[in-house]
Design an enzyme around this catalytic site. Structure first.
Site, PDB file in Angstrom:
ATOM      1  N   ASP A   1      47.234  -1.775 -39.403  1.00  0.00           N
ATOM      2  CA  ASP A   1      46.592  -2.465 -38.299  1.00  0.00           C
ATOM      3  C   ASP A   1      45.285  -1.728 -37.991  1.00  0.00           C
ATOM      4  O   ASP A   1      45.129  -0.557 -38.351  1.00  0.00           O
ATOM      5  CB  ASP A   1      47.527  -2.436 -37.084  1.00  0.00           C
ATOM      6  CG  ASP A   1      47.078  -3.376 -35.982  1.00  0.00           C
ATOM      7  OD1 ASP A   1      46.304  -4.285 -36.271  1.00  0.00           O
ATOM      8  OD2 ASP A   1      47.505  -3.174 -34.834  1.00  0.00           O
TER       9      ASP A   1
ATOM     10  N   LYS B   1      23.528  -8.766 -16.296  1.00  0.00           N
ATOM     11  CA  LYS B   1      24.153  -8.123 -17.466  1.00  0.00           C
ATOM     12  C   LYS B   1      24.895  -9.199 -18.241  1.00  0.00           C
ATOM     13  O   LYS B   1      25.547 -10.061 -17.625  1.00  0.00           O
ATOM     14  CB  LYS B   1      25.130  -7.036 -16.997  1.00  0.00           C
ATOM     15  CG  LYS B   1      25.932  -6.373 -18.096  1.00  0.00           C
ATOM     16  CD  LYS B   1      27.061  -5.544 -17.504  1.00  0.00           C
ATOM     17  CE  LYS B   1      28.133  -6.481 -16.949  1.00  0.00           C
ATOM     18  NZ  LYS B   1      29.207  -5.796 -16.228  1.00  0.00           N
TER      19      LYS B   1
END
Length: 1157
Positions: free
Chosen positions: A399, A571
């Site tokens: 993983d 942002k």
């Protein structure tokens, strides 16, 4: 009275009506069930069939969700299909009917075996059954003869051996059978639903398709559901897909083809990480995506470990040899007219001599010791046999998130003032920071990142720390001290370790990056988000806008020309912000944007994007006081849009965030490649991100992948030939699996993809991970799989060795795994591989050591049956070797240090490189074993000679019936005809055989018994005055001398095993070069010597086990020449082997072919 009658009749009518309604309701329910079963609900996920067919069915079932349409049809259609109302929800009656159809919202469980059945399986293996049979035969023999207590001892010893090994194995190796318990824990006990237009809390098990469910931050999704309302809702899908980033949920279908990718679905078992929302349940229980994974996990049979296969093979070979030899010698004994009881005892002796009874216990203890060492390296072993499997691993399917990477978003680069800067945290003074904290552009970016954020540090003490053991809260003063200390301790640690609350992973990364430079709490307290007339001037981030906005009152760092102006910070997605900007902030000044600046921005943004990194842009705008005075109310959410501008901003720069690779992972991947192990990344993350991380950690080293070449316009098939690196999307895998299902495996696309050296699988589902593991196993790989989520559990269980994450791993993954990575670090796996290879080498050494004593245990029985000499070694003393003196030295070999090339050589071929090989058997049986047997016979014959028996006299002496049993008072007189035997002529004493097994005939002088032997047939006894403490009679010329000789044979084997334990420590290297530095082995030698001394000299113990207090000159000295011979022989063999390799490198000579194991 009439009033009473009316009341009674009224009650009767009401009761009758209720019964009628219930019958009608039942009728409707039955109709509904039939109709719904026919048209809508599939069967529960319990596949039928056997073996691979059953698995294939489970895989298909777990992938059926891809064909669902519930996310792309209109809400009206969905409401019609589910027979529900999105405003009022289901009625209680309708919900009750549906519950009868769909069943409770629970997952099916696989019925596990009771503990006592699992324990019995440990006691009834092939090897154990052999020992059980031997024990039963011993009891039968004792029942027939009744005279030899050693049969009872032997039978009990065999039973104790089986029980001890079984108990030890059961407690050490018993795996948790509660995989489904982990799934059950994922179901929240209560959830909020709307029924009959009213919000209410019900048990999660009672929800049904069509229920309207409300979820909020921190809550788990109780079933698969379609979103019908979202208020900045985000979900954490990591337990399902492995993707670490929180994902936005909305009412829009954003991916019709893949339900896992669309924003309007939330799945059972995942968590609402922020915001809140409302949805309609479409699937519950086994029909959920997670339920289908559960079905696959249930169906998956755990793979037999490579060590288990090897030990089973070894046991079968040894057991078959033992049984065949036992049968042959039983037939031989029958032909030689041995008594039935004697023949049974001899057969048992042959079987016991062949089977190393203590080997299973030795292997288990050795594995336990290795597991303990691995725990020190942060690898916790659940299944002991998996230790060796890890060493034999040829392919690791890893993983990404949390294993190869840290599972923490970090700021890794900044772009401002026209320059890309790789950055380090301000706390890390040992690294080059990459930025100037005094730079005006950097300061403005920092202020924007801090003030435009919902993430904050959480110094609140968990309630459990404020309670005593009884659950009562501490007094206020004491609680305050705990709170102060808790905060002080946290502040003394790195900001990376501070707990947070609110915000997403990116905002958390930003505050942890900037806080060491600027205290975020103080800055926010000084310049909070602007609030006027109760309206908060902010726009939170959403997937449509892809930006967040906050407004703030004038600051004390406003430049003189903007002294009274409010400031707007934005942002978000860089492209979105760039389009809204007209200037760029450079060294504290706003300069007009130009084409040159646009190119600079595009270059930087694309460079970060190609690395699979997350990029955030920052911008600001001064809101002039002349237009937005102190009494102006900012309305960010009014119809038609905000009443303040969101264009004409000044662009500050970019922050680049990523989940960086763990330290030492790249070195570990390189070590894996050197060791011949293929490392494949299997992740639920995006292909671009996965490929970027794969390059950083060394999984991909090719300049261009197949995918890169295809992007350049090269055809796929041609690209496959040109590059050995490939990135496969999960959708490609499913498509190939379906289309290639009729082809032989070797011709399927997955087989061709897996032939590549460097492979990344991205956006994979649990079933796809399972298919990847299965395909690798079909290619004869020994596969290790790492994972942390529920989505990984089927693949973990399917793998030859499953590895779960100890920190972030779910209970399900941990239950399915064979071992846990305590630190969640891939580098720990490679350390485990080394330990696995070492244990296999050391087990071979153990077997070579143990099997060497088989020959000196077998040959005494052959000599007894064929040459009829008194049995040189009893079965009890054999067990004393196998379960006593050999045990600790054999286990001590587990501490043998690895050879220098252990991580340079290729993984062993599980099909060919076995634990038991011809070379090992040839070496142990025909070389070391024969030398040990010679040592034993030397000690045996020397001891008997010292007590008056010449070797030639012993031939056919054990079963001789030519003598007459004398009186116990008869005294040997060589000058008389019958040597002093007074029973001559009495028929009941004539033709009697001497009992060498018990001590009953130990008082008779055998020169008198066999009066027909001449004086020259006997030797002069060197211990004429020595009496046996067992019989209290002299030893010379009596059957008691045989017991002393048997003990000497036993000691002879122990002495030569001293040499054997050291020669098996190396296969090629000289003992002189290796040295005697394995102090566990040295301690093992001391231990076996101590055990031998106990068996010889401890009263009671020696009589029970067949030991005798040997005179000092007979204790091991006759075996010393063979001790020296064994060392010289093996040193010569190793020298010739080294010379052979030097003369003919790469070619195996006779010595290597036949003695190198």
């Amino acid at each position: 009275m009439s009033r009473s009658i009316r009341r009674t009749s009224s009650s009767f009518i009401i009761g009758f009506q209720q019964i009628k309604d219930q019958l009608k309701l039942k009728e409707e329910a039955e109709k509904y069930v039939k109709a719904e079963e026919a048209k809508k609900y599939p069967e529960k996920a319990v596949p039928s069939g056997k073996g691979r067919d059953k698995t294939e069915e489970a895989i298909k079932h777990s992938e059926e969700f891809r064909a669902m349409t519930e996310h792309k049809i209109t809400l009206d259609e969905l409401a019609n299909n589910l027979e529900t109302d999105f405003q009022n929800g289901l009625t209680e009656e309708k919900a009750h009917l549906k519950l009868g159809v769909s069943g409770e919202n629970k997952l099916s469980e696989k019925q596990g075996l009771p503990w006592y059945i699992r324990f019995l399986k440990q006691l009834t293996g092939f090897f154990s059954l052999l020992l059980w049979a031997g024990a039963i035969l011993c009891f039968i023999a004792y029942a027939i003869s009744g005279s030899d207590p050693s049969n009872i001892y032997l039978g009990l010893a065999l039973i104790v051996t089986v029980l001890a090994t079984g108990i030890f194995s059961y407690y050490q190796e018993e795996k948790s059978a509660a995989i489904m318990a982990g799934f059950k824990n994922m179901i929240p006990p209560k959830c909020t639903v709307i029924r009959n237009g009213t919000k209410k809390e019900i048990e999660s098990a009672k929800i049904v398709p069509g229920d309207i469910v409300a979820v909020k931050q921190g809550g788990k999704i109780p079933g698969d559901m379609r979103i019908i309302e979202s208020n900045n809702m985000k979900v954490d899908n990591s337990t399902l897909t492995g993707e670490s980033e929180p994902l936005s949920r909305s009412e829009k279908c954003t991916n019709e083809k893949n339900p896992l990718e669309t924003e309007n679905l939330a799945f059972f078992g995942t968590m609402c990480s922020s915001g809140e929302g409302k949805g309609v349940i479409i699937f519950t229980g086994d029909r959920t995506v997670m339920g289908r994974i559960a079905g696959l996990a249930i169906t998956t049979e755990a793979e037999q470990t490579t060590l288990n296969k090897e030990i089973t093979r070894f046991i079968k070979i040894i057991s078959v040899v033992a049984i065949i030899l036992g049968a042959v010698f039983f037939g031989l004994g029958f032909a030689l007219k041995y008594a039935v009881v004697a023949n049974i005892i001899n057969t048992i002796g042959i079987i016991v001599a062949n089977v190393p009874e203590g080997l299973l216990a030795e292997v288990t203890v050795a594995l336990s010791l290795t597991a303990k060492r691995m725990a020190e390296k942060n690898v916790l072993v659940k299944n002991l046999e998996a230790v060796e499997t890890l060493g034999a691993t040829t392919c690791v399917c890893s993983d990404k998130t949390g294993t190869l990477t840290e599972n923490k978003m970090r700021v890794v680069s900044l772009w401002y003032d026209k320059k890309i800067r790789d950055v380090a945290n301000y706390e890390d003074k040992n690294k080059e920071l990459g930025y100037d904290v005094e730079n005006q552009t950097f300061i403005m970016m920092m202020r924007c990142a801090i003030l435009n954020s919902k993430a904050q540090f959480n110094f609140e003490v968990p309630d459990i720390m404020l309670m005593d053991k009884k659950g009562n809260f501490f007094p206020k003063e004491e609680a305050q001290k705990i709170k102060d200390k808790y905060k002080k301790d946290l502040l003394g640690k790195s900001v990376e370790l501070w707990p947070t609350i609110g915000g997403d992973a990116s905002e958390i990364a930003l505050i942890k990056f900037f806080n060491p430079i600027e205290n975020i709490s103080q800055l926010r307290e000084k310049y909070p988000v602007l609030v006027r007339s109760g309206v908060k001037a902010e726009i939170t981030f959403n997937s449509a806008n892809k930006y967040a906005v906050t407004l703030h009152e004038p600051t004390d760092w406003n430049p003189s020309e903007h002294k009274k102006d409010c400031i707007l910070f934005m942002k978000g997605a860089p492209e979105q912000l760039w389009e809204r900007c007209s200037t760029v902030f450079i060294n504290g000044k706003a300069l007009p944007l130009s084409e040159e600046w646009r190119k600079e921005f595009d270059t930087a943004n694309k460079a970060f994007g190609s690395r699979g990194q997350r990029v955030l842009g920052f911008a600001f705008l001064w809101l002039k006081d002349s237009e937005y005075a102190s009494d102006f109310v900012f309305e960010p959410h009014q119809e038609g849009g905000p009443n303040f501008p969101l264009n004409g901003l000044t662009f500050i720069g970019l922050a680049v965030l990523m989940d960086p690779p763990r330290k030492k992972v790249k070195e570990a991947v390189n070590s894996a490649h050197e060791a011949g192990i293929k490392v494949i990344m299997v992740t639920g993350d995006q292909p671009l991100t996965a490929a970027a991380i794969a390059r950083q950690v060394g999984i991909i080293t090719q300049p261009k992948t197949v995918n890169d070449l295809v992007d350049e316009g090269i055809e796929w098939d041609k690209a496959l030939e040109l590059s050995d690196a490939i990135v496969i999307h999960g959708d490609m895998l499913t498509k190939a699996h379906i289309e290639d299902s009729g082809l032989p495996f070797g011709e399927q696309r997955i087989a061709k993809w897996l032939s590549k050296k460097e492979i990344v699988f991205a956006r994979t589902s649990p079933a796809q991970k399972y298919m990847i593991v299965d395909a690798n196993q079909q290619l004869k790989h020994i596969v290790a799989v790492t994972g942390d989520g529920v989505n990984d559990s089927p693949a973990i269980k399917k793998a030859d060795i499953g590895i779960a994450m100890g920190i972030v791993g779910s209970d399900v993954a941990k239950d399915a795994a064979d071992m846990l990575l305590i630190d969640d670090n891939f580098a720990s796996i490679i350390q485990g591989v080394e330990q696995g290879r070492v244990i296999f080498d050391n087990l071979k050494r153990t077997i070579a050591y143990v099997l060497a004593s088989n020959i000196p245990e077998i040959l005494p029985f052959l000599a007894f049956v064929i040459f009829q000499i008194p049995l040189p070694l009893t079965t009890i003393l054999m067990l004393a070797i196998d379960l006593g003196t050999d045990m600790v030295p054999a286990v001590a070999l587990a501490y043998e240090k690895p050879e220098l090339d252990v991580m340079k050589r290729k993984p062993r071929n599980a099909e060919k490189d076995h634990l038991m090989t011809y070379q090992l058997l040839f070496f142990a049986y025909t070389q070391t074993g024969m030398i040990e047997a010679c040592a034993g016979f030397m000690a045996y014959f020397t001891t008997l000679y010292q007590f008056g028996f010449k070797p030639q006299t012993l031939w056919y002496f054990a079963l001789a019936d030519t003598g007459t049993k004398p009186s116990s008072s008869d005294i040997y007189d060589p000058n008389t005809q019958y040597k002093g035997n007074t029973h001559i002529g009495i028929s009941k004493y004539e033709g009697k055989k001497v009992d060498y097994i018990t001590n009953s005939d130990g008082k008779y002088d055998l020169r008198i018994w066999f009066y027909n032997y001449s004086e020259s047939d006997w030797a002069e006894c060197q211990y004429s005055g020595l009496k046996s403490p067992i019989t209290d009679h002299k030893i010379c010329y009596t059957s008691e001398a045989v017991h002393y000789a048997q003990c000497a044979f036993f000691i002879g084997i122990v002495c030569v095993q001293w040499a054997n334990i050291h020669i098996v420590r190396t296969k090629v290297t000289s003992l002189i070069d290796q040295g005697l530095d394995n102090w566990f082995v040295n301690a093992g030698m001391v231990f076996e010597t101590f055990i031998a001394l106990l068996i010889c000299y401890v009263p009671g113990l020696n009589s029970a086990l067949g030991g005798r207090p040997l005179p000092s000159l007979l204790w091991g000295f006759p075996a010393v020449p063979f001790f020296i011979l064994l060392i010289l022989y093996d040193e010569t063999r190793k020298f010739l082997l080294r010379q052979e390799r030097k003369r003919h490198p790469g070619r195996k000579g006779w010595i290597e072919k036949n003695t190198f194991y």
